[in-house]
Design an enzyme around this catalytic site. Structure first.
Site, mmCIF file in Angstrom:
data_model
loop_
_atom_site.group_PDB
_atom_site.id
_atom_site.type_symbol
_atom_site.label_atom_id
_atom_site.label_comp_id
_atom_site.label_asym_id
_atom_site.label_seq_id
_atom_site.Cartn_x
_atom_site.Cartn_y
_atom_site.Cartn_z
ATOM 1 C CG LEU A 406 -1.910 -1.105 1.423
ATOM 2 C CD1 LEU A 406 -2.635 -0.949 2.749
ATOM 3 C CD2 LEU A 406 -2.915 -1.117 0.272
ATOM 4 C CG ASP A 407 0.510 4.554 -2.836
ATOM 5 O OD1 ASP A 407 1.302 3.736 -3.331
ATOM 6 O OD2 ASP A 407 -0.258 5.266 -3.500
ATOM 7 C CG MET A 408 4.406 6.449 3.890
ATOM 8 S SD MET A 408 5.898 7.474 3.901
ATOM 9 C CE MET A 408 5.254 8.984 3.153
ATOM 10 C CB SER A 409 -0.290 8.743 1.904
ATOM 11 O OG SER A 409 0.901 9.501 1.897
ATOM 12 C CB THR A 410 -2.927 3.965 1.011
ATOM 13 O OG1 THR A 410 -2.845 4.821 -0.127
ATOM 14 C CG2 THR A 410 -4.236 3.207 0.976
#
Length: 559
Positions: A406-410
């Protein structure tokens, strides 16, 4: 060179008591300072008003016209610490490098008195000379004659070979018919046939030599012209290379310490080794260059997009954006030397103090609920990640551990395995797209329609990693199913099912005008920064590699 009084703009009323920032803006990841926002809004008011130049930015009522433009403002201190701001645009605007109220380019390639225009004229003269050589009627006739000579020679040689072949057949038939001849007659026949064979063989060789000589003369005639053309082409290449080298040397940038570096020197240390097209023409380098030349102290920077978005990359009208990585990062890294600059927030571990919640665990795998701003795997500068935490917590685990990312921000559900064999089996399910995933996002504003599919091919933006752009020529297929859940607080909550798994797929598909046309709340790459990226991996279903049972897990949406 523009006079400072022509491009120094007063800050709007009400900013007199605004505290100054402690340090200058880190241009690659920032939220604009209050003073920079005030300056940007003042410039935007000017862009909406009547101007002495014309550019519609694609903001006509019917949405047609040219696409928008990136603008920048730089708040500066001068004199007795009086504050003003400078304005700039990237590239050209209204087909000009010089417009009232804007700082000039670092180097004006359009300046009729500059070396570039002079060198360009000299190269153009050589180009005309080259075109004249290539269009010379005598050269064209020589090429046509060469082509005709080669064709006729081949035809004549082919006819002679056929005659030789026919002669050979006649001699074979004559020998077959000579069975009743006396020895004397047979000997005379053989002598005659042998003489004929030799005569034809030598005749073919003589003809071949004669034809080759004829072709050679035609080739030499063409070669005389082509040597002149080749020399002229080489001269033009050398002139172009010399002009390019001079641009790279004289297209120079100051920094806060008064040091100067040319464009070529700056980019020689990058992966590509040479400047990309348009390097140095963005707003930020123009603003800083002007400030350093005129002794103005940079206070705060902001860049914003004005107008219609390009077809490929995502730019929202009026939104602020960081400086690009490919063209600006090498230049600004030099120009900012000597300034106290905000820390790079990407070097600060965002996962510090956060914990991983284990939703499910058995001997084979874990289902993790990852917080937002938490890396799935170690990054270039930060090691703390789901991988590192699980590796420390389960030192006996084997294999890559993290099955997908998952993206860091997700935030949301993530699969982790304890054994290499289990990892392979789960990865196979991902490759076959048999793993089902549902995300939920909160997007800005309203969405047209209630559900559908988005098909927009994606590839990395070579000039601005890690941003992705839509590209029908070189992009990889990317498909997302979506459905509106509810409208809430002026925004829209949507469920997203990624059919493919491209980098930033959901973020781009939401933000792009041909997708939902609504960026995810808090998307600092394709929308506007906020407290967090409102994207959550809310549900996942897969077949357990050992028990072969279908398993599904859900995580409550935290926003």
């Amino acid at each position: 060179m523009a006079n400072p009084t022509d491009v120094l703009h007063p800050l709007p009323p009400g900013t007199e008591s605004t505290p100054l920032p402690d340090r200058f803006t880190f241009p690659f990841y920032y939220r604009p300072h209050t003073l920079a926002v005030a300056a940007a809004e003042d410039l935007q008011a000017h862009l909406r008003s009547d101007k002495s130049w014309d550019a519609d930015f694609g903001l006509d009522a019917d949405g047609t016209g040219r696409q928008g433009k990136m603008f920048g403002v730089l708040v500066v201190a001068h004199g007795d610490e009086e504050l003003s701001y400078l304005a700039a645009y990237s590239g050209k605007l209204a087909d000009s490098n010089h417009l009232p109220g804007f700082v000039p380019p670092v180097y004006d390639l359009l300046d009729e008195r500059g070396f570039y225009r002079s060198g360009e004229s000299e190269i153009n003269a050589v180009t005309l000379e080259l075109e004249a050589l290539q269009a010379n009627p005598a050269y064209i006739r020589a090429k046509q004659l060469l082509e005709t000579t080669r064709l006729e020679a081949e035809q004549e040689l082919q006819r002679e070979r056929q005659l030789v072949k026919a002669g050979k057949q006649r001699r074979r038939e004559a020998r077959e018919a000579a069975a009743d001849l006396s020895p004397t007659e047979l000997e005379a026949l053989e002598k005659r046939l042998a003489a004929e064979s030799i005569r034809q063989s030598y005749g073919l060789k003589d003809l071949k030599r004669a034809l080759e000589h004829r072709v050679q003369l035609a080739e030499e005639d063409v070669s005389r012209y082509e040597i002149a053309i080749s020399r002229t082409e080489k001269r033009r290449r050398e002139m172009s290379a010399a002009l390019q080298d001079r641009i790279f040397t004289e297209y120079a940038f100051l920094n806060a310490e008064g040091q100067t570096r040319g464009l070529g020197s700056i980019f020689s240390e990058t992966v590509f080794g040479v400047p990309p097209a348009g390097a140095g023409e963005c707003a930020a380098p123009k603003l800083l260059q002007y400030a350093f030349i005129h002794g103005l102290r940079p206070i705060a920077l902001a860049e914003f997009w004005w107008g219609q978005s390009p077809g490929s990359e995502i730019r929202q009208h009026g939104h602020y954006y960081p400086a690009c990585k490919g063209k600006c990062e090498p230049i600004l890294s030099h120009m900012l030397q000597g300034l106290e600059v905000d820390e790079n927030p990407l070097l600060v571990n965002p996962a510090r103090g956060k914990t991983l919640r284990i939703v499910y665990e058995d001997d084979d795998l874990l289902v993790i609920d990852k917080p937002h701003e938490f890396l799935s795997v170690p990054g270039k500068h930060i090691q703390d990640s789901v991988y590192q935490r699980i590796r420390g917590q389960y030192p006996e685990a084997t294999g890559p551990l993290v099955v997908h990312r998952l993206d860091m921000s997700t935030s949301g559900l993530l699969l982790v395995t304890k054994r290499k064999e289990v990892h392979k089996q789960l990865q196979r399910q991902f490759f076959r797209r048999s793993v089902e995933k549902r995300y939920q996002a909160l997007v800005v504003g309203a969405v047209a329609g209630t559900e559908g599919f988005i098909d927009l091919p994606l590839r990395g933006d070579l000039d601005d990693r890690p941003r992705q752009i839509v590209c029908s020529d070189h992009g990889k297929a990317a498909r997302t199913r979506w459905k509106v859940v509810e409208a809430t607080g002026g925004n829209t909550r949507v469920d997203l099912w990624p059919v493919t798994g491209r980098t930033h797929q959901l973020r781009v598909h939401c933000a792009h005008p041909e997708g939902l046309g609504a960026a995810i709340v808090g998307d600092d790459l394709y929308g506007q920064p906020d407290d967090r990226l409102c994207l959550h991996a809310a549900w996942i279903a897969f077949v357990h590699p050992t028990s072969r049972e279908r398993m599904a897990f859900e995580s409550s949406v935290p926003f």
